[in-house]
Write an enzyme that holds these catalytic residues in place. Structure first.
Site, short mmCIF file in Angstrom:
data_model
loop_
_atom_site.label_atom_id
_atom_site.label_comp_id
_atom_site.label_asym_id
_atom_site.label_seq_id
_atom_site.Cartn_x
_atom_site.Cartn_y
_atom_site.Cartn_z
N GLY A 46 6.45 21.20 -27.02
CA GLY A 46 5.64 20.28 -27.68
C GLY A 46 5.78 19.13 -27.18
N GLN A 51 4.58 10.15 -26.34
CA GLN A 51 5.74 10.29 -25.39
C GLN A 51 5.19 10.01 -23.79
OE1 GLN A 51 6.71 14.35 -27.28
NE2 GLN A 51 8.50 13.56 -26.41
N CYS A 99 14.37 17.59 -27.31
CA CYS A 99 13.11 16.71 -26.95
C CYS A 99 12.99 16.31 -25.58
CB CYS A 99 13.41 15.49 -28.01
SG CYS A 99 11.81 14.38 -27.96
N LEU A 100 11.70 16.21 -25.21
CA LEU A 100 11.73 15.86 -23.79
C LEU A 100 11.82 14.33 -23.54
CD1 LEU A 100 8.36 17.89 -23.06
CD2 LEU A 100 10.66 18.19 -22.24
N HIS A 141 8.35 18.16 -35.81
CA HIS A 141 9.12 17.31 -34.99
C HIS A 141 8.15 16.32 -34.24
CE1 HIS A 141 11.99 17.17 -31.30
NE2 HIS A 141 10.91 16.45 -31.06
N GLU A 142 7.13 16.92 -33.70
CA GLU A 142 6.10 16.31 -33.17
C GLU A 142 5.45 15.07 -33.97
OE1 GLU A 142 5.97 16.33 -29.91
OE2 GLU A 142 7.40 18.07 -29.67
N HIS A 145 6.95 12.17 -34.14
CA HIS A 145 6.74 11.18 -32.82
C HIS A 145 5.79 10.34 -33.23
CE1 HIS A 145 9.63 12.08 -29.98
NE2 HIS A 145 9.10 13.53 -29.96
#
Length: 177
Positions: A46, A51, A99-100, A141-142, A145
């Site tokens: 994701g 991000q 997470c990235l 989660h996304e 962000h």
């Protein structure tokens, strides 16, 4: 398609609240293509536009839960534009999230097991669905962000500080190498 740099914590841009998309057009579809390319390269499941430094309410997800005969992940890309979540279930799931933007750090996060979501896809088509399982977790989660929230914000202060210290140490070691 371009692979874009992923912003990492504690960069303050990750705390920006994303703004709604006004028009679903070719420029937005180009951004979405870049987001998928960046996410697959990372690799992740994701990615929110913020991000990669774009504060728009756009996110992409591909759980890649199945594999083909050669063992390669089967891609099932999903696009969420201006997503809204409602009706979180009282039942909760705990998932070991990563997470990235917080690379190589993982922690258990508790979230509603099911949600209801409304969003537009890359063609501008409206969707309205109940979502469960890993997709519900990933979407929440996304979505965080888009509100300037990281998964580590769901942890106790002590655990969050430990993750951030590990992240800083890894960055220092990477620079020294």
């Amino acid at each position: 398609m371009t692979i874009r740099p992923i912003i990492e914590a504690p960069d303050p841009r990750l705390r920006v609240k994303s703004t709604p998309v006004e028009t679903v057009d070719d420029d937005l579809r180009a951004l979405i293509a870049d987001m998928f390319e960046t996410m697959y390269e990372a690799p992740g499941i994701g990615l929110a536009a913020i991000q990669i430094g774009v504060p728009k309410r756009v996110l992409v997800i591909d759980l890649q839960e199945e594999e083909d005969a050669d063992g390669q992940p089967i891609r099932k890309p999903l696009v969420f534009i201006n997503p809204e979540l409602t009706d979180p279930s009282e039942d909760l799931n705990i998932y070991n999230e990563g997470c990235l933007s917080v690379p190589d750090q993982y922690a258990e996060v508790e979230r509603p097991a099911a949600i209801h979501a409304r969003w537009l896809d890359e063609k501008g088509v409206q969707h309205d669905e109940a979502i469960t399982g890993l997709l519900a977790t990933c979407l929440q989660h996304e979505m965080d962000h888009l509100e300037g929230i990281l998964f580590i914000d769901h942890l106790s202060r002590l655990k969050r500080e430990m993750v951030l210290k590990k992240l800083e140490k890894a960055k220092r070691q990477k620079k020294a190498a």
